[in-house]
Design a protein around this motif. Structure first.
Motif, mmCIF file in Angstrom:
data_model
loop_
_atom_site.group_PDB
_atom_site.id
_atom_site.type_symbol
_atom_site.label_atom_id
_atom_site.label_comp_id
_atom_site.label_asym_id
_atom_site.label_seq_id
_atom_site.Cartn_x
_atom_site.Cartn_y
_atom_site.Cartn_z
ATOM 1 N N GLY A 1 -7.496 40.508 -33.654
ATOM 2 C CA GLY A 1 -6.506 41.139 -32.803
ATOM 3 C C GLY A 1 -4.631 41.416 -33.650
ATOM 4 N N ILE A 2 -4.240 41.011 -34.394
ATOM 5 C CA ILE A 2 -3.191 40.476 -34.272
ATOM 6 C C ILE A 2 -3.173 42.037 -35.797
ATOM 7 C CG2 ILE A 2 -1.546 39.505 -35.714
ATOM 8 C CD1 ILE A 2 -3.336 37.108 -35.131
ATOM 9 N N ASP A 3 -2.061 42.614 -35.685
ATOM 10 C CA ASP A 3 -1.673 43.906 -36.550
ATOM 11 C C ASP A 3 -1.227 43.437 -37.882
ATOM 12 O OD1 ASP A 3 -1.464 46.086 -37.579
ATOM 13 O OD2 ASP A 3 -0.491 47.246 -36.729
ATOM 14 N N GLY A 4 -1.811 43.506 -38.773
ATOM 15 C CA GLY A 4 -0.924 42.563 -40.710
ATOM 16 C C GLY A 4 -0.446 44.166 -40.727
ATOM 17 N N GLY A 5 -0.876 45.062 -40.308
ATOM 18 C CA GLY A 5 0.718 45.951 -40.736
ATOM 19 C C GLY A 5 1.642 45.548 -40.814
ATOM 20 N N VAL A 6 2.039 45.160 -39.569
ATOM 21 C CA VAL A 6 2.893 45.166 -38.764
ATOM 22 C C VAL A 6 3.407 43.719 -38.480
ATOM 23 C CG1 VAL A 6 3.956 47.619 -38.430
ATOM 24 C CG2 VAL A 6 3.173 45.482 -36.457
ATOM 25 N N GLU A 7 3.026 42.192 -38.246
ATOM 26 C CA GLU A 7 2.847 42.050 -36.843
ATOM 27 C C GLU A 7 3.325 40.200 -38.207
ATOM 28 O OE1 GLU A 7 1.607 40.948 -33.508
ATOM 29 O OE2 GLU A 7 0.448 42.023 -33.764
ATOM 30 N N ILE A 8 2.507 40.940 -39.406
ATOM 31 C CA ILE A 8 2.223 39.396 -40.512
ATOM 32 C C ILE A 8 1.767 39.797 -41.311
ATOM 33 C CG2 ILE A 8 0.281 38.485 -39.667
ATOM 34 C CD1 ILE A 8 1.319 35.588 -40.550
ATOM 35 N N SER A 9 2.568 39.388 -42.689
ATOM 36 C CA SER A 9 2.583 40.501 -43.911
ATOM 37 C C SER A 9 1.354 39.092 -44.799
ATOM 38 C CB SER A 9 3.572 40.656 -44.892
ATOM 39 O OG SER A 9 4.179 39.102 -45.201
ATOM 40 N N GLY A 10 0.977 39.463 -45.953
ATOM 41 C CA GLY A 10 -0.237 38.673 -46.790
ATOM 42 C C GLY A 10 1.327 37.378 -47.010
ATOM 43 N N ASP B 1 3.019 43.410 -55.818
ATOM 44 C CA ASP B 1 4.187 44.133 -55.051
ATOM 45 C C ASP B 1 4.827 43.359 -54.631
ATOM 46 O OD1 ASP B 1 2.690 42.920 -52.519
ATOM 47 O OD2 ASP B 1 2.216 44.969 -52.339
ATOM 48 N N ALA B 2 6.037 42.729 -54.425
ATOM 49 C CA ALA B 2 6.626 41.779 -53.716
ATOM 50 C C ALA B 2 5.986 40.674 -52.928
ATOM 51 C CB ALA B 2 7.764 42.522 -52.365
ATOM 52 N N ASP B 3 5.432 41.411 -51.736
ATOM 53 C CA ASP B 3 4.364 40.214 -50.630
ATOM 54 C C ASP B 3 3.293 39.876 -51.772
ATOM 55 O OD1 ASP B 3 3.722 40.363 -47.984
ATOM 56 O OD2 ASP B 3 2.192 41.422 -48.316
ATOM 57 N N ALA C 1 17.256 39.609 -47.769
ATOM 58 C CA ALA C 1 16.237 39.141 -48.192
ATOM 59 C C ALA C 1 15.390 40.276 -48.305
ATOM 60 C CB ALA C 1 15.943 38.948 -46.650
ATOM 61 N N ARG C 2 16.001 41.803 -48.102
ATOM 62 C CA ARG C 2 15.224 42.993 -48.360
ATOM 63 C C ARG C 2 15.806 42.842 -49.941
ATOM 64 N NH1 ARG C 2 17.176 44.878 -43.339
ATOM 65 N NH2 ARG C 2 15.536 45.356 -41.748
ATOM 66 N N ALA D 1 11.215 31.310 -46.049
ATOM 67 C CA ALA D 1 12.169 32.013 -46.168
ATOM 68 C C ALA D 1 11.718 33.261 -47.099
ATOM 69 C CB ALA D 1 13.584 31.729 -46.615
ATOM 70 N N LEU D 2 11.091 33.283 -48.002
ATOM 71 C CA LEU D 2 9.991 33.934 -49.258
ATOM 72 C C LEU D 2 9.178 34.230 -48.035
ATOM 73 C CD1 LEU D 2 10.631 34.005 -51.790
ATOM 74 C CD2 LEU D 2 8.572 32.787 -51.921
ATOM 75 N N ALA D 3 7.495 33.706 -47.253
ATOM 76 C CA ALA D 3 8.047 34.835 -46.806
ATOM 77 C C ALA D 3 8.190 36.000 -45.618
ATOM 78 C CB ALA D 3 7.314 33.879 -46.010
ATOM 79 N N ILE D 4 9.646 35.723 -45.680
ATOM 80 C CA ILE D 4 10.258 36.937 -44.783
ATOM 81 C C ILE D 4 10.132 38.027 -45.576
ATOM 82 C CG2 ILE D 4 12.724 37.612 -43.634
ATOM 83 C CD1 ILE D 4 10.218 35.932 -41.528
ATOM 84 N N VAL D 5 10.880 37.753 -46.608
ATOM 85 C CA VAL D 5 10.990 38.800 -48.153
ATOM 86 C C VAL D 5 10.089 39.424 -48.210
ATOM 87 C CG1 VAL D 5 11.464 38.822 -50.213
ATOM 88 C CG2 VAL D 5 12.313 36.887 -48.919
ATOM 89 N N GLY D 6 9.314 38.338 -48.329
ATOM 90 C CA GLY D 6 7.621 39.956 -48.222
ATOM 91 C C GLY D 6 7.175 40.093 -46.924
#
Length: 472
Positions: A125-134, A34-36, A300-301, A154-159
Motif C-alpha cells: 500500500g505504499i505508492d511507488g510513484g511518489v513515496e519511494i523510487s527504484g 534512466d537516472a533512477d 541533486a536535481r 544521497a544517491l537515492a534522493i538523486v534518483g
C-alpha cells in the motif's frame, strides 16, 4: 501503508543477496537506463563490492523475452533487476528459476507483487510513484546488507528527484523518501534541504541562462532561449551583474527572487494563477554537501539530469561510473553529454511548439507526434517536460515516436490537477490487449505497440480516460 511488512520483506530479500555474496556467486545487476535506474543499480552494485562480492552492472532500455534469454545464456549465478522487471515475473521464473530478484517500484499485478523474490512498495500500500523510487527500494536493501551503505542515501534522493517524486508542497519529497532516506542523508551531513527558486544552474549559471536551461516547468518562449530571457529581464530593469560579473540565482535577495517570479508569471499562465506559479518556481532544493561547489553534481536535481542524459544518450556506463564516484574523466564526459542532450531536447521542443501538425488538442487530451524527430530513448523526458507546463495542469499529455524496429513508443503523463485516474493501470491493460507492453505509475506511464495498432490503442485509451477507469 504497512512499512513494517515492507521492511521485513526487504530484509529477506537482502539475505538472498548476502547469501549470493557469501557463496562467491557471479552476480549481474540489471538496471533501467534512466537516472533512477542508474542510481538503483549503482547502490546495489556498490553494496556488493563493499562486501567483497563479485558483480557487474548492466543497463537495459527495456526487459523482454529475448533479453531474458540472452541473460540466461551468459550463465550468471544470480540476477538482480533494479527499477525494471515488473510484468516479466513468470518468464523470469521459467528461464532463471530461483536465481533472481526484482527491486522495483512500478505498478503490477497482485500475483507479481506478492512473489517471494519481488520487493515492491505497492504490495504494502505504499505508492511507488511518489513515496519511494527504484533507487529508494535499492537503498533500503543495501542499508540492510550493511549499515555503512547509508552513505548511498544521497544517491537515492538523486534518483527520487530525477523520477519526479518531488510531489509534496513546494516540490518537496514525501513518504519514505522524506521520512527515512532524506532523514538518513541529513543525519550523515550529505544533504541540505532549503527553499529557493528551482532553476537549473541556480548556483553556476548567469540568471538568464539558468531560466533558459530550466525545462521543469517548461516556460513558453523562454525555455531554451537565453536571448529571450535576457531581453525579458533587461526590459524589466532587473540587475543581472555585479560590476562585470554575472549574478546567479543563489546570489539574489528574497525580494529580487519574488520580482523575478513576477517577471516570469505572464509567460507561464494566461489565467493568472499566481500562487500556483510561485509554488512551482519557489520550492525545496537539495544540495549535496559532499560534492564540489560550482559543479553540476552539487544540486541533486542537476545530478539527476546528468544521469538521465547519460542513459538516454546511449552512454549509461558513464552515469554508472559517476554514481560509483568517478569525478575525473567520467564526470567531464558526463558534462559534455549533458550539454549535447539538453540541446537536443530544446531542439525537439522548439520544433514541436512551432509545428501545428505535431501538437493536437482534443478536449482534455494533448496528443504530440514525435515521429522522425524524437529519439525513442528521450521520449519520456520530452513528455515530462511538456506536461510540466502550467498550461497543461488539467490535461493528459500523450507523446509518440517511431522506434528503430518500426513499432511505436508512447509516453503518457497526467496533469497534476487530474487525480482520480491511474494512467499506469490503463496503459498496461490497453497495450496488452493489442500485443504490446506497457505500464508505469498513476501519473506517468509508457507503452510500446505495433505501429498498425496505433488507432485502436488511441481509441481505447481515450475511452478509458474519459470514463475515468483505472482509478488511483
Amino acid at each position: 501503508m504497512d512499512f513494517k511488512e515492507f521492511k521485513e520483506k526487504s530484509e529477506s530479500i537482502s539475505e538472498l543477496i548476502e547469501n549470493a555474496i557469501d557463496e562467491r556467486k557471479q552476480i549481474i545487476v540489471c538496471c533501467h537506463l534512466d537516472a533512477d535506474g542508474l542510481t538503483a543499480g549503482s547502490i546495489i552494485g556498490k553494496s556488493i563490492y563493499n562486501e567483497g562480492g563479485r558483480a557487474i552492472i548492466r543497463t537495459l532500455s527495456e526487459l523482454n523475452q529475448n533479453c531474458i534469454t540472452n541473460l540466461k545464456n551468459q550463465e550468471y549465478d544470480f540476477y538482480i533487476f533494479t527499477d525494471i522487471g515488473m510484468g516479466y515475473v513468470e518468464i523470469l521464473e521459467k528461464e532463471l528459476e530461483n536465481k533472481w530478484i526484482i527491486l522495483d517500484h512500478h505498478q503490477s499485478s497482485k500475483e507479481e507483487l506478492e512473489h517471494i523474490r519481488v520487493l515492491n512498495p505497492h504490495e504494502f500500500g505504499i505508492d511507488g510513484g511518489v513515496e519511494i523510487s527504484g533507487s529508494g527500494v535499492a537503498y533500503l536493501v543495501a542499508k540492510r546488507i550493511n549499515s555503512s551503505n547509508r552513505s548511498s542515501a544521497a544517491l537515492a534522493i538523486v534518483g527520487a528527484l530525477a523520477d519526479r517524486q518531488d510531489q509534496g508542497p513546494s516540490r518537496s519529497l514525501i513518504g519514505i523518501n522524506q521520512k527515512i532516506i532524506l532523514k538518513d542523508a541529513k543525519i550523515l551531513g550529505l544533504i541540505k534541504e532549503e527553499k529557493d527558486l528551482v532553476f537549473y544552474g541556480r548556483e553556476t549559471k548567469p540568471i538568464h541562462e539558468a531560466i533558459a536551461s530550466t525545462n521543469t516547468p517548461f516556460i513558453p518562449l523562454l525555455s531554451g532561449n537565453p536571448d529571450a530571457c535576457l531581453a525579458a529581464l533587461l526590459s524589466s530593469n532587473f540587475k543581472l551583474k555585479d560590476g562585470e560579473r554575472w549574478r546567479t540565482i543563489s546570489q539574489l535577495s528574497y525580494e529580487e527572487k519574488m520580482k523575478l517570479i513576477e517577471i516570469l508569471i505572464p509567460y507561464l499562465t494566461k489565467e493568472g494563477a499566481k500562487s500556483e506559479i510561485i509554488e512551482e518556481l519557489f520550492g525545496s532544493v537539495y544540495t549535496l554537501l559532499r560534492e564540489e561547489e560550482g559543479t553540476i553534481l552539487r544540486d541533486a536535481r542537476e545530478f539527476g539530469s546528468l544521469l538521465n542524459a547519460c542513459g538516454r544518450s546511449g552512454k549509461p556506463s558513464i552515469g554508472i561510473l559517476i554514481c560509483l564516484g568517478d569525478r575525473n574523466e567520467a564526470y567531464y564526459m558526463g558534462e559534455k553529454i549533458l550539454s549535447d542532450y539538453r540541446k537536443r531536447i530544446t531542439q525537439y521542443l522548439q520544433i514541436i511548439n512551432s509545428d501545428v501538425n505535431r501538437m493536437r488538442y482534443e478536449e482534455n487530451i494533448v496528443n504530440v507526434i514525435g515521429d522522425d524527430l524524437v529519439d525513442e530513448k528521450m521520449l519520456g523526458a520530452v513528455a515530462s517536460i511538456i506536461a510540466s507546463s502550467p498550461l497543461f495542469r488539467d490535461k493528459i499529455v500523450i507523446v509518440r515516436t517511431k522506434t528503430k524496429d518500426n513499432d511505436l513508443k508512447i509516453s503518457i503523463r497526467r496533469g497534476e490537477k487530474i487525480k482520480d485516474l491511474n494512467i499506469g493501470l490503463i496503459v498496461s491493460e490497453v497495450a496488452k490487449d493489442l500485443n504490446g507492453s506497457g505500464g508505469g505509475h498513476a501519473a506517468a506511464a509508457g507503452a510500446k505497440i505495433p505501429f498498425n495498432q496505433y488507432e485502436k490503442f488511441m481509441t481505447k485509451l481515450i475511452e478509458e480516460i474519459r470514463y475515468g477507469k483505472g482509478g488511483s
